[in-house]
Design an enzyme around this catalytic site. Structure first.
Site: not given
Length: 457
Positions: A112-113, A156
């Site tokens: 995700k990041t 995010e």
């Protein structure tokens, strides 16, 4: 204009929300148990920050914001409920911010990041001046959040918060999905879904509310095909999907490949971050950007200028010629991908691993051990509890099982205290070593202490 008061405003995510809410013209205040450089920076920007928690902070407040980890019994929160004051969780504020423009949100168990950071880098390269919300710091934006003046809003989205299912996005990205953040005893908690089925249902809702879905179409993530049906969608994957790579080549600290979109080769892409997993992250970001209409040239530039977010294969420094790298990898799949990329550097991989949360570690310790087989040496710290208490196994039992597995596989492995591991590495670090500090807890500090030492004394 509203007055938002944020409990835990000193956190990396909440501080970013505070800045964006203020940019959108709202009055913002907050509180935290401890003041820090981050809270002092917020005060310099005109955001009032109180130390500690008190119902007195609620005077004049329109909305109280608290993370899911804060219990309703906390006096400040309980008083807000008594007064009938709206209490929002973090994800609800994220939703409010995303509604202010063309929204892109990234969720999933892994990547995700990095994917969101790559997406931000692409939109910055495209000169769109996006607003960005991350769960980690990114040097390119000078922190975890960027307040932009353009129409694009990029976030995010943490799948551990069950409320993420209610977000309504222009482009929703789902990187992958595993039974992370799933309760080991079937009881829903602030950071755990009651079951993997409940988590899948939340992803189905998240995808179903988006105008366009970008999802991982690789065979290993086949369940995402069923969870994302019913909306306009595009797939990505290393070797297949609407967006995939061709003529891929891995390098010790990066890679290059040709980007293929809907059957057409758009051109070469070069990354300055290592591993196949980062190529997949780049493909996810590229697919979302292409759906949003970003030119390929900006995608090329944005992906190349991305050198990593905080704690994502972050080069911390050196000690006696050994390279020190820090990474957030806190579950088995992340750990496996990290160590695979580390081995590709050609250096001797010495992994310092701190298991994160008892619930996760009790379930995943066998997979941790298998992933750590890729390291030349594994040094295991106590579990970082993150407020949890042991369910069945203690820290020593979890670490002992990992070490026993590794030694039976012929690997060098040790379970020891923080101070002993720090001392040992200071004495033995040498040229050709890659010292990895790994985990979502406090282990990052160990790498920085090693780098600050520079030479063994």
């Amino acid at each position: 204009m509203k007055h938002y008061h944020l409990m835990g405003i000193g956190g990396i995510s909440m501080s970013g929300l505070a800045r964006i809410l203020r940019k959108d013209g709202h009055i913002v205040s907050g509180c935290d148990s401890q003041l820090s450089d981050l809270t002092r920076a917020l005060e310099r920007e005109g955001i009032r920050v109180f130390q500690g928690h008190s119902p007195a902070h609620l005077e004049g407040v329109d909305v109280l914001v608290a993370s899911t980890a804060i219990k309703d019994s906390e006096p400040e929160l309980a008083t807000a409920h008594t007064l009938g004051l709206p209490v929002w969780r973090r994800i609800q504020v994220v939703a409010e911010i995303l509604r202010g423009g063309y929204s892109l949100g990234v969720t999933g168990s892994h990547g995700k990041t990095s994917t969101t950071s790559m997406l931000a880098s692409i939109f910055i390269a495209a000169q769109t001046d996006p607003t960005v919300l991350l769960g980690a710091e990114l040097g390119l934006i000078g922190g975890s959040a960027k307040v932009g003046q353009g129409p694009y809003r990029i976030a995010e989205v943490d799948e551990s918060d069950p409320l993420f299912r209610f977000l309504e996005l222009d482009v929703a990205v789902v990187t992958n999905l595993e039974s992370d953040h799933v309760s080991p005893d079937g009881q829903a908690r602030p950071n755990y879904h009651a079951s993997f089925e409940a988590l899948q249902d939340a992803v189905r809702s998240f995808a179903g509310r988006a105008r366009h879905v970008v999802y991982n179409g690789e065979p290993g993530w086949r369940l995402l095909d069923g969870l994302t049906q019913g909306r306009p969608r595009s797939s990505f994957g290393l070797l297949q999907g609407d967006c995939h790579a061709a003529r891929m080549a891995l390098e010790p600290f990066g890679s290059h490949f040709e980007l293929v979109w809907q059957g057409q080769t758009l051109g070469p892409v070069r990354l300055q971050v290592p591993g196949e997993h980062n190529i997949v992250n780049a493909l996810a970001a590229a697919a979302a950007a292409l759906v949003a209409g970003v030119p390929f040239e900006a995608i090329q530039q944005g992906l190349y200028q991305y050198t990593g977010a905080s704690r994502r294969f972050e080069k911390v420094g050196e000690l006696n010629g050994a390279l020190i790298v820090d990474d957030y990898a806190h579950n088995a799949t992340k750990l496996w991908a990290l160590l695979r990329a580390a081995k590709n550097t050609g250096l001797r991989v010495r992994a310092v691993f701190q298991p994160h949360r008892y619930g996760r570690s009790e379930q995943e310790w066998p997979q941790y051990a298998q992933a750590l087989e890729q390291a030349d040496e594994a040094l295991i710290l106590d579990v970082y509890a993150a407020g949890e208490t042991p369910l069945r196994l203690t820290s020593a039992q979890i670490a002992g099982r990992i070490v026993e597995h590794l030694r039976s596989s012929g690997r060098a492995a040790h379970y020891d205290s923080w101070d002993n591991i720090l001392s040992y590495l200071r004495q033995t670090a040498a040229p050709g070593d890659l010292i990895l500090t790994i985990g979502a807890g406090s282990v990052y500090r160990l790498g920085r202490l090693l780098a600050a030492h520079k030479e063994a004394v």
